[in-house]
Design a protein around this motif. Sequence first.
Motif, PDB file in Angstrom:
ATOM      1  N   GLU A   1       0.868  -0.948  -0.196  1.00  0.00           N
ATOM      2  CA  GLU A   1       0.176   0.092  -0.101  1.00  0.00           C
ATOM      3  C   GLU A   1       1.326   1.073   0.141  1.00  0.00           C
ATOM      4  O   GLU A   1       1.729   1.357   0.647  1.00  0.00           O
TER       5      GLU A   1
ATOM      6  N   GLY B   1     -10.756   3.692  -0.527  1.00  0.00           N
ATOM      7  CA  GLY B   1      -9.928   4.087  -0.026  1.00  0.00           C
ATOM      8  C   GLY B   1      -9.365   5.262   1.017  1.00  0.00           C
ATOM      9  O   GLY B   1      -8.685   5.045   0.939  1.00  0.00           O
TER      10      GLY B   1
ATOM     11  N   SER C   1      -4.185   3.637  -0.813  1.00  0.00           N
ATOM     12  CA  SER C   1      -4.076   2.683  -2.367  1.00  0.00           C
ATOM     13  C   SER C   1      -3.416   1.934  -2.353  1.00  0.00           C
ATOM     14  O   SER C   1      -1.371   1.837  -2.474  1.00  0.00           O
TER      15      SER C   1
ATOM     16  N   ASP D   1      -7.935  -2.047   1.076  1.00  0.00           N
ATOM     17  CA  ASP D   1      -7.723  -1.044   1.270  1.00  0.00           C
ATOM     18  C   ASP D   1      -8.539  -0.403   2.245  1.00  0.00           C
ATOM     19  O   ASP D   1      -8.064   0.305   3.981  1.00  0.00           O
TER      20      ASP D   1
END
Length: 157
Positions: free
Chosen positions: A30, A104, A121, A128
């Motif tokens: 992420e 998200g 993201s 997310d």
Amino acid sequence: MKTALKLELEEAKVMIEAAKLAAAEVKALESICIVDDGGYVIALERMNGGRITGPEIAIAKAFTASGHKRSTHLFNQPGGPASTTGEAFGIHAMLPGKFAIFVGGFPIVVNGEVVGGVGISGGNGEQDTAVGTAALKALQAHLGDEYEVMTQADIKK
């Protein structure tokens, strides 16, 4: 006059560390962004191996969540304001590259006041969401019982 709570770097770092741990648990690489109530970046981190597009998308999600005081996925749900029949259809075109209407992004709400946003993201929607809510829960744990942080995924303030 109003006294306002201000999110600072210490809190942003706590949130990012918790988000990274959650990302490892759900096996997602992420990018994590924490912004203040004006949508300006306080902290941003892309995990090793994360997509190069992740930081910009995470910034947009955090900006949108903070500025519009709602989780970004609430914009495009059936009947949502940015759906094709919604009153805000096309809103993402108003601020190209800065406005995200997909999962998200979550506003950071402390004691009923939006103090910033978190954008995640790199994973799928479930990942997310898990990472973003972990960041919010970490903020609650860090701040303690004196403060109330909204920690659910569906936040509309």
